[in-house]
Structure formats: structure tokens, C-alpha cells
Enzyme design. Structure first.
Site, PDB file in Angstrom:
ATOM      1  N   ASP A  15       0.836  -1.407  -0.016  1.00 27.84           N
ATOM      2  CA  ASP A  15      -0.038  -0.035  -0.175  1.00 27.84           C
ATOM      3  C   ASP A  15       0.985   1.377   0.281  1.00 27.84           C
ATOM      4  O   ASP A  15       0.539   2.248  -0.497  1.00 27.84           O
ATOM      5  CB  ASP A  15      -0.932   0.163   1.135  1.00 27.84           C
ATOM      6  CG  ASP A  15      -0.559  -0.101   2.370  1.00 27.84           C
ATOM      7  OD1 ASP A  15       0.796  -0.542   2.657  1.00 27.84           O
ATOM      8  OD2 ASP A  15      -1.296   0.072   3.293  1.00 27.84           O
TER       9      ASP A  15
HETATM   10  C1  LAN Z   1       3.823  -0.547  10.200  1.00 33.17           C
HETATM   11  C2  LAN Z   1       3.491   0.941   9.738  1.00 33.17           C
HETATM   12  C3  LAN Z   1       2.585   1.073   8.357  1.00 33.17           C
HETATM   13  C4  LAN Z   1       1.809  -0.194   7.880  1.00 33.17           C
HETATM   14  C5  LAN Z   1       1.004   0.225   6.736  1.00 33.17           C
HETATM   15  C6  LAN Z   1       1.590   0.877   5.737  1.00 33.17           C
HETATM   16  C7  LAN Z   1      -0.227   1.361   7.298  1.00 33.17           C
HETATM   17  C8  LAN Z   1       0.004  -1.108   6.633  1.00 33.17           C
HETATM   18  O1  LAN Z   1      -0.834  -0.584   5.654  1.00 33.17           O
HETATM   19  C9  LAN Z   1       0.952  -1.908   6.071  1.00 33.17           C
HETATM   20  C10 LAN Z   1       2.026  -2.477   7.196  1.00 33.17           C
HETATM   21  C11 LAN Z   1       2.707  -1.401   7.966  1.00 33.17           C
HETATM   22  C12 LAN Z   1       3.913  -1.008   6.799  1.00 33.17           C
HETATM   23  C13 LAN Z   1       3.403  -1.716   9.252  1.00 33.17           C
HETATM   24  C14 LAN Z   1       3.839  -2.820   9.391  1.00 33.17           C
HETATM   25  C15 LAN Z   1       4.290  -3.411  10.968  1.00 33.17           C
HETATM   26  C16 LAN Z   1       4.964  -2.193  11.696  1.00 33.17           C
HETATM   27  C17 LAN Z   1       6.206  -1.932  10.866  1.00 33.17           C
HETATM   28  C18 LAN Z   1       4.078  -0.957  11.632  1.00 33.17           C
HETATM   29  C19 LAN Z   1       2.660  -0.952  12.203  1.00 33.17           C
HETATM   30  C20 LAN Z   1       4.936   0.386  12.205  1.00 33.17           C
HETATM   31  C21 LAN Z   1       5.501  -0.611  13.275  1.00 33.17           C
HETATM   32  C22 LAN Z   1       5.259  -2.110  13.029  1.00 33.17           C
HETATM   33  C23 LAN Z   1       6.471  -3.168  13.502  1.00 33.17           C
HETATM   34  C24 LAN Z   1       6.267  -4.573  13.464  1.00 33.17           C
HETATM   35  C25 LAN Z   1       7.008  -2.564  14.914  1.00 33.17           C
HETATM   36  C26 LAN Z   1       7.955  -3.663  15.522  1.00 33.17           C
HETATM   37  C27 LAN Z   1       7.178  -4.459  16.184  1.00 33.17           C
HETATM   38  C28 LAN Z   1       7.538  -5.909  15.922  1.00 33.17           C
HETATM   39  C29 LAN Z   1       6.485  -6.843  16.595  1.00 33.17           C
HETATM   40  C30 LAN Z   1       8.525  -6.482  15.389  1.00 33.17           C
END
Ligand code: LAN
Length: 757
Positions: free
Chosen positions: A486
Site C-alpha cells: 500500500d
Molecule cells: C507498520 C506501519 C505502516 C503499516 C501500513 C503501511 C499502514 C500498513 O498498511 C501495512 C503495514 C505497515 C507497513 C506496518 C507494519 C508493521 C509495523 C512496521 C508498523 C505498524 C509500524 C511498526 C510495526 C513494527 C512491526 C513494529 C515492531 C514490532 C514488532 C512486533 C517486530
């Protein structure tokens, strides 16, 4: 598995604080503030002088700097964005009161434009999770990296500000209930930055931790970090054998098939677990051994507590399959079978994969969890003076942020590409892209997205199991470089919108647009839906191996309405302008994707959101998807049921309000603080995309958004907006600008004569 404890460095970290011996070692780390304050243990102040903090934007690499020197402070004045982030007064004049929604759009944009950062993007804090800062601070501590007083002070302030008002503990995220993970880790952080154990807030937190059973009742990741720190014994950590990475690729549960975040976190974890590496003992570590436990430290049966976990932390209890595997590893494989040569080979291969992750991200790493762990690995393997370790220390800075409450760790190294893409679309939805008033802002945003497009796949993509990424955009920036379906879609849409608007240059040529499309077309799952970083590489049965306990849905990729919709709408926009490029592939892709969106609709008519809270967020995307194939309230049952669901949740005051609890439970649950502008905007956008025919509910919602706009054009922060892995919440502060303005703009276009207020 009696392998030797490896200690990479000799000096006592606390001596290092005292003597200032690290000053020289770090003095040339790219101007980062590790050098100046090593003369003593970090001194602890009440607070820092907020007029001295600056956020530096180096081509969207964000670092916070504290200017102690008056001359430096004068030469580098605080920007309005700095002041906004820090919660300092902005002294902006009142704007002419909005009479119509379009006036509110203009006022909102006037404010939001001021937050655009020098390299053309929007950034902001990205806090929420309470398990990220501990990783960074423990990584600093165990690698003897000095923590300057101003960071120590603001970390203390943040954690004190975020302690639960009644029990003094911390949860998994800022709105969450107190947990052992949150309390054990954040208490430890406070001690490591120099807070006294007898401080009344520490006493209160400790009492709470003890009531919950103490740190032996913590989940896996907490036990891991506390073992690295030497506060727990490695026997308490459920096994993370690096041998898993030696499994052939065809093995159904081989790590390359896991969700990218899991495999990048378990990789450094496995490396350190295998070495049973522990930091050198210090007085603070010895003190923590007394403070974090209810039992006498020397008498704790560590192996016996591997599976002890407090119910508050046990969101996803381990399956019997995983428990059996862990038992076999602990009782048979490790003590009797695990040959040393195999352990060494596994460690070596893990180290090679770690190197690849470091190089592919310029040591920025995927996110702060593996960022902090990879830092420790570099220190253990390459030593304190190595290039890899220094680069890690330098880049860890990019995860930190400062706000009115203090210093904390963001969820990623920023939100740059994502928020910039939405900001552009917001202006488009209001029909203002051709208005010269917004051209300079939009042009800078376009130039930013141009600079951030990823132009090449990573070297040895297959060897390190990375997904094709040529032509893509990441969520944060190109340095991090992980394509997300996305993020590619939203950025691509914004680029196309602007480049097709008269007066904007074509910075990204057709070939680069095709590259983005080629990459996007790789994202479809067999089901028809789209996932986040990669198409799923294994089935959901892999959740049986979910060892983290605190998160759900982490082991593999899933299909998400949000990601699927974004890809569909990007493909639709692309085909309008380039109807001949891969037209058949695109047609088939879209048909299957939208068919999947329909199957994901819940019986009540809503869709479950995985990245925003919760049903309101996903409904916005799902109804947009359906509108892209001309299915609306009037001609299709799916959008009609979606709209009816949303309307049934509208509150008296015209707003919508969803609590993070909805993500955990899968039921629509209202937020105790009432209507939220962000959710109200999502619901209104959904209804308008589906051509909901009755204007009254829309007007009521729009009125709420307009009433909450401040005289200077801004909206104030309300409850948290984002989520991941079902249980952890994360802030998207720019949503209160992007989606409010978008909703107002769409309404103004649909009903240009409505005044609303
Ligand atoms: C994010 C942030 C953005 C998010 C969107 C683009 C909004 C979504 O549509 C797809 C997934 C994604 C890229 C995403 C995946 C997981 C993230 C990176 C996070 C929520 C921000 C932090 C999170 C990450 C996993 C945090 C670290 C924690 C662990 C459990 C490893």
C-alpha cells in the site's frame, strides 16, 4: 549447550560513564550527541530546556539534537515544525473563520503546510508501543554507549508521563493496561538512565510489578532483553535456535516464510541466544536482580519459568505444538544433540544474513526492534570500534523522537513516504491541485517522492529472501527500503495525480512508473487479496509457532482490505493514463482483488482493519475499492451493508468513535472519550465513496470536524489511531490533518453549496 559466555569489552559500563573514556571513541559519529557528556554518569535534571531541541532533516533522515551552546542555538533557530512537535506555543494568527467546508480545508492546509519538512515530506512522532525504547536503551547500555544527561532526562520524563496514573506501571502501548512486559522493561530503562530505585514513582511501579508476579512472569521478548542485560539467566528464554535458518527452503516452516518482521527479529535474537551473550555486570544490573523479582534471585528456577507468563501479557498463548517443540529443544536437542560445529555454522549463516540486512538498509534496519538487536550483534561480533557497530549507533538515533512529554522511540524511522502520499491526495480530493496557492508545497512533495523511489532490487535478493522492490516506495524512506504494497500504491497514485496536473513537471518517467506497476503486480495472494511486504509464503497454521505471546497474527503475511484496496485504486488510476500497459494482468488482478474484498466483509457489514482502528478504518478502504468497480450504495448489496453498518455506529453528536479494544476483540467498541475526528473522517470518506444518498448524517459528521478545528486551522490530538498485530497501538498524528481535510474536501466537491455551520 554449555557454550561460553562471551564478553566483548572489558571496562565496567558504569566506570565508562564516570571517567569519560568513551568521549574520544564516539567523537566523530556524524555529529550525534554521544560524545559530550561522558564525564559522569548521566546527570538527571527535572527537564531540559525545550527551546534548545532541534529536529534535523537530512533528506528525510530525522535526528533530534540538543544545543547546549547558546551560539549554536542562535545559529540554528528552532523551526515552527520543531515547536509544534515539542508542544511549544506557535503564536500563529487566527485564520478567517470557516463558513463552508472548503474554507475549513483551506485553513487546515494553511496550518499543515507549515509542518512540511525541508526535504519536502511530512514527518511526525510515531510512538505508541512501549516495548521499543527499552530495546534501544538496553542496546546502549550493554554496549557501553554513553547516554547524555538531556536524553536520560527526557526519557525519564516520557516514561513518568506515560506511567499508569493509578498503578504506576506500563502497558504494551500507551493506552494499554499495565503489563509485566511494559512494567519490567520500562522500569529497567529508568534505572539504566539513572533514576533512583527509591524514587516514589519507582517504588509504586515495583509494587505493581511484584503484584503481577515480577519479571519471571514476563513474555519471551522481555526475558530475552533482560537476559542480554544479565538481569535474567538465559535458561528462562524459550529457545531461538539459529539452526532453523539452516533448514532447506522447502521445509514448510522455514524462517524465510515468516512475516518479514518476525524473521528479522528472530534472526539477531537467535544469534545472541546461541551465544548466550550477556552484558558485563554492573551495580545497576546487580540492583535490578533484586528489584525486578519477587523471589530471591539466586534461588530462581530459571528453566522452570520459561513458560510462566502473567495473564495480562498472554494475548496469544503458545500452542501445544510450540510448547512441545520448546520442550524437546530444551531437554533433548540442546543438552545432548546440538553439535558445536552445527551451532557455529548456524551462527555464521545468521551473521551473514544480519550483514545483508544491515547493508541493504545502510544499518538503519527494518524497524527499531531488529535495529537495537542488530546493534548488539555488531558489538558482540565486530567489537566496539568496528564500522558496523558505529553505524548502528549512529542510525539508532533516527528512531528517537522528542515531544512535550519527553523522549521516546518511534515505531519506524518515520512515516515520510506514507504521510506525504496522503497529504498530496488530500489536496487532490478537495479539487485544489491546480490552485497555485498550493503548488510550491505540492511540488516539493512530488520532488520528495521522486527522490525516494527505490530504483533497484537489493543485491542477492534471493539469498536474503527479499521481495522484488524496484520502482517501489517504502513506508518511511528509501534508506530503509522495504517495499510495502500500500505504500507503493499510495505514493504512486500521488505521483500520477500531480504529474498529470497541468503545471507540474514529469519527474518520474514512464519506465519508472512501469517498474512500480510490475512490483505491485507481484503482491497478489492466491486468495486474490494483498498483503503488506510480501505475498504470503506460508499458511496461517504457522501461528502455531507464534512465540511472542503478546501479539496476534505475526508469523506470516495475511491479506488486508487496506492493502488490497490501495493496490486496486493505484492500478485503476494507472490504467486510465496508460491503458495498454499489462492491461489484461491488471484487469484480472483487480477483479480477483475486489472479489476477495467482498469475501472479507463481516456479517454485520463492516470490515476488520489491521493497521488502523478498526472497522471504521477498513470500511473506508473497502468501500473505496468497491467504488472503483462502480459498486455503490444504490446498486450493490456490499457497499449498502457497509454504509448501514457505519450509519448504525454514528453517535448523537455526528461523530464516530472506536476504541483500540475493537482490534483486540474483533467487535466494534466505542472509545470512552467519545467521538474522534479521525474516525469521523474515515467513516464520512467511506460513505461518500459509496455515494451514500442521505446528506444529513454526512452534514452532522462534517459539522463535528469543523467545530473541532482550531482558529489557526489545526486539529488537536485525540485518541490513538493505528494498530499492528491486533494488540499493539501506534500513533498516526498526521491523520488528524490528512483525513479531516480529505473528508471536508470530498464533501465540498459533492455539495459545493452546503454551508453546514
Ligand atoms: C507498520 C506501519 C505502516 C503499516 C501500513 C503501511 C499502514 C500498513 O498498511 C501495512 C503495514 C505497515 C507497513 C506496518 C507494519 C508493521 C509495523 C512496521 C508498523 C505498524 C509500524 C511498526 C510495526 C513494527 C512491526 C513494529 C515492531 C514490532 C514488532 C512486533 C517486530
Amino acid at each position: 549447550m554449555a557454550r561460553k559466555k562471551v564478553n566483548a569489552a572489558k571496562a565496567d559500563p558504569e566506570t565508562v560513564f564516570e571517567k569519560g573514556s568513551t568521549k574520544k571513541r564516539f567523537s566523530n559519529v556524524n555529529g550525534c550527541e554521544l560524545n559530550g557528556h561522558a564525564a559522569k554518569r548521566p546527570r538527571m535534571e527535572d527537564r531540559t530546556d525545550y527551546s534548545r531541541w532541534r529536529m534535523r532533516d537530512d533528506e528525510s533522515r530525522h535526528t533530534w539534537h540538543y544545543l547546549e551552546d547558546d551560539e549554536d542555538a542562535k545559529e540554528w533557530p528552532q523551526t515552527l515544525a520543531d515547536k509544534y512537535f515539542l508542544g511549544l506555543p506557535l503564536d500563529l494568527p487566527d485564520l478567517p473563520p470557516a463558513k463552508k467546508p472548503l474554507d475549513a480545508v483551506r485553513n487546515g492546509l494553511t496550518f499543515f503546510e507549515k509542518l512540511q519538512l525541508p526535504s519536502g515530506h511530512w514527518g511526525c512522532e510515531y510512538g505508541g508501543p512501549m516495548f521499543l525504547l527499552p530495546g534501544v536503551v538496553i542496546a546502549w547500555y550493554v554496549t557501553k554507549t554513553p547516554i547524555p544527561w538531556y536524553k536520560a532526562t527526557e526519557i525519564k520524563n516520557y516514561l513518568f508521563a506515560r506511567a499508569h496514573p493509578e498503578d504506576g506501571g506500563w502497558g504494551l502501548h500507551i493506552e494499554g493496561e499495565t503489563s509485566v512486559l511494559g512494567t519490567a522493561l520500562n522500569y529497567t530503562v529508568l534505572r539504566l538512565v539513572g533514576v533512583d530505585a527509591e524514587h516514589p514513582k519507582m517504588v509504586k511501579a515495583r509494587v505493581t510489578l511484584h503484584k503481577l508476579g515480577g519479571a519471571t512472569h514476563a513474555p519471551h521478548w522481555t526475558k530475552f532483553w533482560l537476559s542480554v542485560l544479565g538481569v535474567m539467566n538465559w535458561d528462562v528464554v524459550n529457545p531461538v535456535p539459529p539452526e532453523l535458518w539452516l533448514l532447506p527452503d522447502w521445509v514448510p516452516f522455514a524462517p524465510w516464510r515468516w512475516w518479514v518482521h518476525m524473521r528479522q527479529v528472530f534472526l539477531p535474537m537467535a544469534y545472541l541466544w546461541s551465544k548466550r551473550w550477556q552484558a558485563e555486570e554492573t551495580d545497576t544490573i546487580r540492583a535490578l536482580r533484586k528489584e525486578l523479582f519477587v523471589e530471591d534471585w539466586d534461588k530462581i528456577n530459571w528453566a522452570g519459568h520459561r513458560n510462566t507468563i502473567c495473564s495480562t501479557d498472554n494475548y496469544h498463548p503458545k500452542s501445544w505444538v510450540l510448547n512441545t517443540i520448546n520442550w524437546l529443544l530444551v531437554n533433548i536437542w540442546n543438552p545432548y544433540l546440538r553439535p558445536d560445529f552445527l551451532a557455529k555454522r548456524a551462527e555464521a549463516w545468521a551473521a551473514e544474513l544480519l550483514d545483508m540486512e544491515d547493508k541493504n538498509t545502510g544499518y538503519a534496519n527494518l524497524a527499531p526492534v531488529n535495529g537495537a538487536m542488530n546493534t548488539v550483534c555488531a558489538y558482540v561480533r565486530d567489537g566496539p570500534d568496528s564500522y558496523s557497530f558505529r553505524k548502528h549507533i549512529e542510525r539508532l538515533e533516527e528512531f528517537l523522537w522528542v515531544k512535550d512529554e519527553g523522549m521516546f522511540c518511534n515505531g519506524t524511522n518515520g512515516v515520510q513516504c506514507w504521510d506525504t502520499a496522503f497529504s498530496i491526495q488530500t489536496v487532490m480530493d478537495a479539487g485544489l491541485t491546480e490552485d497555485p496557492r498550493w503548488r510550491p508545497m505540492l511540488l516539493k512533495a512530488l520532488q520528495y517522492l521522486d527522490s525516494q523511489q527505490i530504483r533497484e532490487n537489493v543485491p542477492d535478493q534471493g539469498k536474503c529472501y527479499r521481495q522484488q522492490r524496484k520502482g517501489a516506495w517504502a513506508f518511511s524512506n528509501k534508506d530503509q527500503g522495504y517495499a510495502v504494497s500500500d505504500c507503493v500504491s499510495e505514493a504512486l497514485k500521488s505521483v500520477i495525480i500531480l504529474q498529470k496536473t497541468p503545471g507540474f513537471p514529469t519527474l518520474i518517467d514512464d519506465q519508472r512508473i512501469y517498474d512500480a506497476i510490475d512490483t505491485l503486480l507481484t503482491y497478489q495472494s492466491p486468495s486474490g487479496g494483498c498483503s503488506s511486504y510480501e505475498p504470503p509464503r506460508a499458511g496461517t497454521w504457522m501461528e502455531m509457532l507464534n512465540a511472542a505471546e503478546v501479539f496476534g497474527n505475526i508469523m506470516v503475511e495475511y491479506d488486508y482490505p487496506e492493502c488490497t484496496t490501495a493496490v486496486v485504486t493505484a492500478l485503476s488510476l494507472f490504467s486510465k493514463h496508460w491503458p495498454d500497459y499489462r492491461s489484461e494482468d491488471i484487469r484480472r488482478f483487480k477483479a480477483r482483488a475486489v472479489a476477495w474484498i467482498k469475501t472479507a466483509q463481516k456479517p454485520h457489514g463492516g470490515w476488520y482493519g489491521s493497521w488502523g482502528i478498526c472497522f471504521t478504518y477498513a470500511c473506508m478502504f473497502a468501500l473505496e475499492s468497491l467504488s472503483s468497480i462502480n459498486e455503490y450504495y444504490d446498486n450493490s448489496d456490499y457497499p449498502r451493508r457497509g454504509c448501514d453498518f457505519l450509519i448504525s455506529k454514528q453517535r448523537e453528536d455526528g461523530g464516530w468513535s472506536e476504541s483500540y479494544k475493537a482490534c483486540e476483540t474483533g467487535e466494534y467498541i466505542e472509545h470512552p472519550t467519545g467521538s474522534q475526528v479521525v474516525m469521523t473522517s474515515w467513516a464520512l470518506i467511506a460513505l461518500m465513496k459509496a455515494k451514500y444518498p442521505h446528506i444529513e448524517p454526512l452534514k452532522k459528521g462534517i459539522k463535528l470536524i469543523m467545530d473541532r478545528q482550531q482558529p489557526n486551522g489545526e486539529w488537536l490530538q485525540e485518541a490513538i489511531e493505528g494498530v499492528f498485530n491486533k494488540s499493539c497501538m501506534i500513533s498516526y498524528p498526521n491523520y488528524k490533518f490528512e483525513f479531516t481535510i480529505k473528508a471536508l474536501g470530498l464533501f465540498a466537491k459533492l455539495y459545493p453549496d452546503e454551508t453546514v455551520v
